[in-house]
Design a protein around this motif. Structure first.
Motif, PDB file in Angstrom:
ATOM      1  N   ARG A  12      46.029   8.460  -6.027  1.00 55.19           N
ATOM      2  CA  ARG A  12      44.401   8.611  -6.180  1.00 55.19           C
ATOM      3  C   ARG A  12      44.168   9.975  -6.391  1.00 55.19           C
ATOM      4  O   ARG A  12      43.080  10.553  -5.935  1.00 55.19           O
ATOM      5  CB  ARG A  12      43.705   7.985  -4.867  1.00 55.19           C
ATOM      6  N   LYS A  38      44.646  -1.877  -9.764  1.00 57.74           N
ATOM      7  CA  LYS A  38      43.054  -2.403 -10.270  1.00 57.74           C
ATOM      8  C   LYS A  38      42.327  -1.762  -9.230  1.00 57.74           C
ATOM      9  O   LYS A  38      41.031  -1.194  -9.567  1.00 57.74           O
ATOM     10  CB  LYS A  38      43.011  -3.707 -10.758  1.00 57.74           C
ATOM     11  N   ARG A  39      42.443  -1.858  -7.928  1.00 59.68           N
ATOM     12  CA  ARG A  39      41.905  -1.420  -6.980  1.00 59.68           C
ATOM     13  C   ARG A  39      41.713   0.073  -7.029  1.00 59.68           C
ATOM     14  O   ARG A  39      40.391   0.624  -6.937  1.00 59.68           O
ATOM     15  CB  ARG A  39      42.190  -1.550  -5.488  1.00 59.68           C
ATOM     16  N   ASN A  40      42.487   0.859  -7.258  1.00 67.77           N
ATOM     17  CA  ASN A  40      42.505   2.358  -7.341  1.00 67.77           C
ATOM     18  C   ASN A  40      41.518   2.601  -8.559  1.00 67.77           C
ATOM     19  O   ASN A  40      40.832   3.666  -8.389  1.00 67.77           O
ATOM     20  CB  ASN A  40      43.885   2.978  -7.451  1.00 67.77           C
ATOM     21  N   ARG A  95      39.325   0.976  -9.692  1.00 68.28           N
ATOM     22  CA  ARG A  95      37.850   0.771  -9.403  1.00 68.28           C
ATOM     23  C   ARG A  95      37.250   1.677  -8.331  1.00 68.28           C
ATOM     24  O   ARG A  95      35.774   2.174  -8.477  1.00 68.28           O
ATOM     25  CB  ARG A  95      37.748  -0.765  -8.528  1.00 68.28           C
ATOM     26  N   ASP A  96      38.073   2.037  -7.274  1.00 69.20           N
ATOM     27  CA  ASP A  96      37.614   3.250  -6.686  1.00 69.20           C
ATOM     28  C   ASP A  96      37.360   4.432  -6.998  1.00 69.20           C
ATOM     29  O   ASP A  96      36.613   5.313  -6.367  1.00 69.20           O
ATOM     30  CB  ASP A  96      38.744   3.322  -5.418  1.00 69.20           C
ATOM     31  N   ARG A 103      47.881  -7.277 -15.842  1.00 66.74           N
ATOM     32  CA  ARG A 103      47.179  -8.301 -15.090  1.00 66.74           C
ATOM     33  C   ARG A 103      47.252  -9.701 -15.946  1.00 66.74           C
ATOM     34  O   ARG A 103      46.654 -10.307 -15.719  1.00 66.74           O
ATOM     35  CB  ARG A 103      45.752  -7.632 -14.855  1.00 66.74           C
ATOM     36  N   ARG A 152      48.376  -4.373  -9.076  1.00 63.85           N
ATOM     37  CA  ARG A 152      47.514  -4.004  -7.905  1.00 63.85           C
ATOM     38  C   ARG A 152      46.685  -2.717  -7.710  1.00 63.85           C
ATOM     39  O   ARG A 152      45.904  -2.683  -7.224  1.00 63.85           O
ATOM     40  CB  ARG A 152      48.373  -3.984  -6.734  1.00 63.85           C
TER      41      ARG A 152
END
Length: 170
Positions: free
Chosen positions: A54, A134-136, A138-139, A73, A132
Motif C-alpha cells: 500500500r 483489487k481491494r488495495n 480501491r482503497d 480477475r 485480490r
C-alpha cells in the motif's frame, strides 16, 4: 467402456473447450494497447509489491496495476491453469484406463500427470493473489497516486552499488 475410459473422453472434450477459451483470452491480450510500463523488465513485480504494501503509486504505476489486476480477475485467465490441470488428469485417467483394459498394476509412471496438476493449482493461486489486490486499488485515494514519474534502477546497477558499499565497509 468403463469409468476410466469415460473420464478420459470427457476430460479430452473439456480440455479442447478450455483451449478455445485460452485462445480467446490471449487474442484479447494481444489486441489491446500494451502499457508502457509493461515493456520494462521487472515492472510488474515492483508495481505489485508496492500495491501489496500500500505504498504511494505514480499514475502510470496505478494504471499498470489496474491492468494487471483486471487481467488476473478475468474468468478466461483461469482457463490457462485449467488446461494444464486437464492435461495432467487426461494422462492419469488414460493410464488407468489402459491398465484396466490390459491388466497390470499402477506404477509411478501412471501418476506423473500429477505434476502438471499441482503446477496448475499454483498458477491459479498466483492469479487469485493478484486478483485480490483489487481491494488495495480501491482503497488508494487520489492523494496516494503521485503525478511524478518513478525512477527504476537497472538490476545490474543496484548490485554494483551494493557490492561497492560492502567493499568500502571492509
Amino acid at each position: 467402456m468403463n469409468l476410466w475410459g469415460d473420464l478420459t473422453i470427457l476430460d479430452g472434450m473439456l480440455a479442447l473447450s478450455l483451449v478455445a477459451c485460452v485462445f480467446v483470452y490471449i487474442r484479447r491480450l494481444e489486441n489491446r494497447t500494451p502499457a508502457a510500463m509493461g515493456e520494462q523488465v521487472g515492472a510488474h513485480k515492483a508495481v505489485l509489491a508496492k500495491l501489496r504494501k500500500r505504498e504511494t503509486l505514480s499514475q502510470e504505476e496505478f494504471d499498470y496495476a489496474t491492468e494487471l489486476v483486471d487481467d488476473a480477475r478475468s474468468p478466461l485467465a483461469y482457463a490457462i491453469p485449467a488446461v494444464l490441470f486437464s492435461c495432467g488428469f487426461f494422462y492419469v485417467v488414460g493410464c488407468l484406463y489402459e491398465l484396466h483394459v490390459h491388466g497390470g498394476n499402477p506404477s509411478f509412471r501412471t501418476f506423473i500427470g500429477g505434476i502438471p496438476m499441482l503446477t496448475s493449482m499454483n498458477i491459479a493461486a498466483q492469479l487469485r493473489r493478484v486478483a485480490r489486490l483489487k481491494r488495495n486499488l480501491r482503497d488508494l485515494n487520489l492523494r496516494d497516486v503521485e503525478v511524478a514519474e518513478p525512477v527504476y534502477r537497472d538490476s545490474g546497477a543496484t548490485s554494483a552499488t551494493s557490492s561497492s558499499s560492502s567493499q568500502s565497509r571492509s
